[in-house]
Design a protein around this motif. Structure first.
Motif, PDB file in Angstrom:
ATOM      1  N   GLY A 240      56.310  22.146 -38.733  1.00 45.46           N
ATOM      2  CA  GLY A 240      56.047  21.587 -40.189  1.00 45.46           C
ATOM      3  C   GLY A 240      56.864  20.663 -40.527  1.00 45.46           C
ATOM      4  N   HIS A 241      57.171  20.382 -41.648  1.00 47.41           N
ATOM      5  CA  HIS A 241      57.852  19.393 -42.434  1.00 47.41           C
ATOM      6  C   HIS A 241      58.072  19.844 -43.940  1.00 47.41           C
ATOM      7  CE1 HIS A 241      54.026  17.178 -42.879  1.00 47.41           C
ATOM      8  NE2 HIS A 241      54.640  17.154 -44.276  1.00 47.41           N
ATOM      9  N   VAL A 242      59.249  19.202 -44.557  1.00 45.50           N
ATOM     10  CA  VAL A 242      59.221  19.433 -46.003  1.00 45.50           C
ATOM     11  C   VAL A 242      58.929  18.233 -46.585  1.00 45.50           C
ATOM     12  CG1 VAL A 242      60.993  21.192 -45.811  1.00 45.50           C
ATOM     13  CG2 VAL A 242      61.669  18.630 -45.838  1.00 45.50           C
ATOM     14  N   ARG A 243      58.716  18.140 -47.829  1.00 43.95           N
ATOM     15  CA  ARG A 243      58.578  16.779 -48.567  1.00 43.95           C
ATOM     16  C   ARG A 243      59.559  15.898 -48.547  1.00 43.95           C
ATOM     17  NH1 ARG A 243      57.233  16.652 -55.120  1.00 43.95           N
ATOM     18  NH2 ARG A 243      57.071  14.198 -55.209  1.00 43.95           N
ATOM     19  N   GLY A 244      59.064  14.593 -48.384  1.00 45.83           N
ATOM     20  CA  GLY A 244      60.118  13.555 -47.933  1.00 45.83           C
ATOM     21  C   GLY A 244      60.884  13.246 -46.686  1.00 45.83           C
ATOM     22  N   ALA A 245      60.617  14.341 -45.577  1.00 40.24           N
ATOM     23  CA  ALA A 245      61.093  14.176 -44.474  1.00 40.24           C
ATOM     24  C   ALA A 245      60.840  12.764 -43.641  1.00 40.24           C
ATOM     25  CB  ALA A 245      60.551  15.649 -43.427  1.00 40.24           C
ATOM     26  N   PHE A 246      59.832  12.298 -43.881  1.00 40.38           N
ATOM     27  CA  PHE A 246      59.416  11.118 -43.390  1.00 40.38           C
ATOM     28  C   PHE A 246      58.357  10.349 -44.174  1.00 40.38           C
ATOM     29  CE2 PHE A 246      57.241  14.353 -41.213  1.00 40.38           C
ATOM     30  CZ  PHE A 246      55.891  14.115 -41.311  1.00 40.38           C
ATOM     31  N   THR A 247      58.030   9.073 -43.986  1.00 40.95           N
ATOM     32  CA  THR A 247      57.064   8.261 -44.737  1.00 40.95           C
ATOM     33  C   THR A 247      55.834   9.026 -44.605  1.00 40.95           C
ATOM     34  OG1 THR A 247      58.384   6.301 -44.540  1.00 40.95           O
ATOM     35  CG2 THR A 247      56.090   6.122 -45.094  1.00 40.95           C
ATOM     36  N   GLY A 248      55.135   9.337 -45.856  1.00 40.86           N
ATOM     37  CA  GLY A 248      54.028  10.015 -45.771  1.00 40.86           C
ATOM     38  C   GLY A 248      53.852  11.502 -45.862  1.00 40.86           C
ATOM     39  N   ALA A 249      55.200  12.111 -45.733  1.00 39.62           N
ATOM     40  CA  ALA A 249      55.224  13.616 -45.866  1.00 39.62           C
ATOM     41  C   ALA A 249      55.663  13.839 -47.726  1.00 39.62           C
ATOM     42  CB  ALA A 249      56.443  14.041 -45.300  1.00 39.62           C
ATOM     43  N   VAL A 250      54.201  13.807 -47.969  1.00 42.80           N
ATOM     44  CA  VAL A 250      54.193  13.837 -49.536  1.00 42.80           C
ATOM     45  C   VAL A 250      54.373  15.491 -49.960  1.00 42.80           C
ATOM     46  CG1 VAL A 250      52.805  11.697 -49.932  1.00 42.80           C
ATOM     47  CG2 VAL A 250      51.617  13.813 -49.513  1.00 42.80           C
ATOM     48  N   ALA A 251      54.229  16.303 -49.229  1.00 47.51           N
ATOM     49  CA  ALA A 251      54.162  17.837 -49.385  1.00 47.51           C
ATOM     50  C   ALA A 251      54.695  18.465 -48.239  1.00 47.51           C
ATOM     51  CB  ALA A 251      52.553  18.358 -49.963  1.00 47.51           C
ATOM     52  N   ASP A 252      54.962  19.743 -48.680  1.00 49.85           N
ATOM     53  CA  ASP A 252      55.601  20.754 -47.630  1.00 49.85           C
ATOM     54  C   ASP A 252      54.326  21.183 -46.622  1.00 49.85           C
ATOM     55  OD1 ASP A 252      58.029  20.494 -48.763  1.00 49.85           O
ATOM     56  OD2 ASP A 252      58.057  22.533 -49.605  1.00 49.85           O
ATOM     57  N   HIS A 253      54.717  21.256 -45.453  1.00 53.77           N
ATOM     58  CA  HIS A 253      53.660  21.581 -44.553  1.00 53.77           C
ATOM     59  C   HIS A 253      54.335  22.761 -43.526  1.00 53.77           C
ATOM     60  CE1 HIS A 253      50.475  21.478 -41.607  1.00 53.77           C
ATOM     61  NE2 HIS A 253      51.264  20.995 -40.630  1.00 53.77           N
ATOM     62  N   ASP A 254      53.678  23.825 -43.381  1.00 55.54           N
ATOM     63  CA  ASP A 254      54.312  24.685 -42.551  1.00 55.54           C
ATOM     64  C   ASP A 254      54.249  24.748 -40.955  1.00 55.54           C
ATOM     65  OD1 ASP A 254      55.263  26.378 -44.405  1.00 55.54           O
ATOM     66  OD2 ASP A 254      53.681  27.477 -44.860  1.00 55.54           O
TER      67      ASP A 254
END
Length: 565
Positions: A240-254
């Motif tokens: 998963g990733h949090v919003r803004g973690a990288f380019t294209g990460a526009v929302a949190d993802h588990d």
């Protein structure tokens, strides 16, 4: 001096005989608790009534040394689904015996009983009695009766005991029954399982079955193919990733791991996991915590991990491509999935299953379930040919081939194999069932090499690719002897290593005076070999140039004949 020598010879003979009897008792004690009785069995590969395919007749009389004949009315075949036993009952077969079997010194001999009936054994017309050694029976020998019925003569476990749930796994072979039992055992634990086996053998089906039979069945089941995820996206996809973690990460993802919380996560093609992901996965397995990309916080998860591969992970570890600690974490338990060649009596059942999936009810009634006629659509020769194929792609390959044949022949009078499909099937080069059979979490039935190295199930032939495609007549005697020695004098495994059909190897060995068949060993030869090696059966077998398993059977046979005398 001559009397002294005679006395010494008699004394040595008595010692050798005593050693033989001692080893016999030891072997019998071991086999009584660990090795099931293997009984000759006929399984229907092809029959004018497709619903009969998969029925089998256990030839207990043949196992006991009684001659057994096959005709329209005998023997009786049982369906795996239960119900009354039935003979072949094809009105186009003779009421009189068509073919007969007898067992002498552990070898089954087959002969034709009618000159007006064409009998094929292993795809070749039976013109004179033929001997079928145990190695061939373990693998399975196809028998065609008058172009009407296709049978597989093979060995089965007569003491299989209680059957496990089917788990949507098609088949009723010994190998598939053992696999189902292993699924039940592994489902009862919460330990991680590494599923190993060849491509197309059904590893994902087994993973789903373990989840469905486990205490996590009500939880989520998440399957991820690691070979299909781009390395740059794999970390985010799993963790998963949090919003803004990288380019294209526009929302949190588990991520997939959190999605499987309280359930099961299945990672297929685990050997293709990127190195950076391996490190993070190892940490998660050690701590039961997930850290999303770009997040300082961690989250506890309760996930059972199942993984699968057809790769040689041990070699990848040695080459630095896979982390050894991760391999040990993944493989708390290991389950080997049998290749299709180790469950050859399931091929007819699988063919019919695929056809029923493909055809609508009208086509099934016309092609599969029609009344017995003069020309059944499912030709016996076609079914026998499919059973002899090596199936390197296993069930996945069989499904593709059957679909192609069905589409090409659905409007034809018979299901036949087109030339291009015939070329794709290739020559049979199957591995011995004893080597490739399912191995449970305790590595039951694994060869000593497999237990020690943890290497994936592969045919012996893969060890020597240079031999593939070489004609039998071009092989030198030394090449044949080297292959036999490297495979523990197991003829079937040696044929695979050489890349030739087993029947070709048997023909080459029959003319070789340097080798002796295990069933031809005399009591004196066995006793002397055991004496030279202090009763060690394995070393005696190597000395005699026969397999250890074959020598054990010969020892039991000699002991039984001595008691009868």
């Amino acid at each position: 001096m001559s009397q002294s020598r005679a006395g010494s010879s008699e004394q040595a003979g008595e010692q050798n005989a005593g050693l033989l009897e001692t080893r016999t008792r030891q072997i019998q004690q071991v086999t009584a608790g660990a090795l099931p009785e293997r009984v000759p069995t006929l399984t229907l590969l092809g029959h004018p009534q497709a619903s009969r395919i998969g029925d089998r007749a256990i030839l207990a009389g043949l196992a006991a040394g009684e001659a057994t004949a096959v005709s329209r009315g005998a023997p009786a075949f049982d369906s795996p689904e239960g119900g009354a036993s039935r003979p072949l009952a094809d009105p186009f077969l003779s009421r009189a015996p068509v073919i007969a079997f007898e067992r002498v010194d552990g070898v089954v001999r087959v002969r034709s009983e009618r000159e007006d009936s064409e009998i094929r054994v292993g795809g070749e017309v039976l013109r004179e009695p033929r001997s079928l050694p145990e190695e061939e029976l373990e693998d399975g020998v196809t028998i065609e009766l008058s172009g009407r019925v296709a049978l597989l003569l093979h060995l089965t476990d007569a003491t299989a005991g209680r059957r496990a749930p089917r788990f949507d796994l098609v088949g009723d072979s010994d190998a598939i029954h053992r696999l189902r039992k292993d699924i039940v055992r592994l489902a009862a634990t919460d330990m991680r399982v590494l599923l190993r086996g060849e491509t197309g053998s059904g590893k994902e089906l087994v993973a789903r079955a373990i989840h469905a039979a486990s205490g996590r069945a009500s939880g989520p089941y998440v399957a991820v193919n690691m070979g299909a995820i781009q390395p740059s996206l794999a970390t985010s996809a799993l963790f998963g990733h949090v919003r803004g973690a990288f380019t294209g990460a526009v929302a949190d993802h588990d991520g997939h791991i959190v999605a499987a919380d309280s359930g099961t996560l299945f990672l297929d093609e685990i050997g293709d996991t990127d190195a950076s992901v391996q490190a993070m996965l190892l940490r998660t397995l050690e701590t039961s915590e997930v850290q999303r990309v770009g997040d300082r916080r961690t989250r506890k998860v309760d996930v059972r991990l199942l993984s699968a591969t057809d790769a040689d992970l041990e070699s990848d570890v040695a080459d630095g491509r896979f982390r050894e600690p991760l391999l040990h974490r993944l493989a708390e338990l290991t389950l080997w999935i049998p290749p299709l060649r180790a469950r050859r009596d399931d091929i007819g059942r699988l063919v019919v299953h695929v056809l029923r999936e493909l055809f609508d009810e009208g086509e099934q009634a016309r092609l599969l379930d029609a009344e017995i006629g003069e020309r059944p659509w499912l030709r016996a020769g076609t079914m026998a040919r499919l059973a002899r194929a090596p199936w390197t792609g296993n069930v996945r390959q069989l499904r593709n081939v059957v679909r192609q044949l069905a589409i090409l022949c659905r409007d034809e009078a018979e299901l036949t194999i087109a030339p291009d499909v015939e070329r794709a099937l290739g020559e049979r080069a199957s591995g011995p069932a004893a080597v490739s059979m399912t191995v449970d979490a305790r590595t039951r039935d694994a060869s000593p090499k497999d237990v020690g190295a943890g290497s994936p199930s592969r045919s012996e032939g893969e060890g020597s690719p240079a031999r593939k495609g070489k004609k039998p007549q071009d092989l030198t005697e030394q090449e044949i002897l080297d292959a036999l020695e490297q495979t523990g004098w197991r003829r079937a495994a040696a044929a695979d290593r050489l890349g030739i059909a087993r029947s070709s190897l048997y023909a080459l060995l029959a003319s070789n005076k340097r080798l002796v068949r295990v069933q031809d060993l005399t009591r004196e030869q066995v006793e002397e070999a055991l004496s030279r090696h202090g009763g060690d059966v394995a070393r005696a077998a190597a000395d005699l140039h026969v397999s250890e398993h074959g020598l054990k059977l010969r020892i039991q046979m000699l002991s039984n004949s001595a008691r009868e005398e």
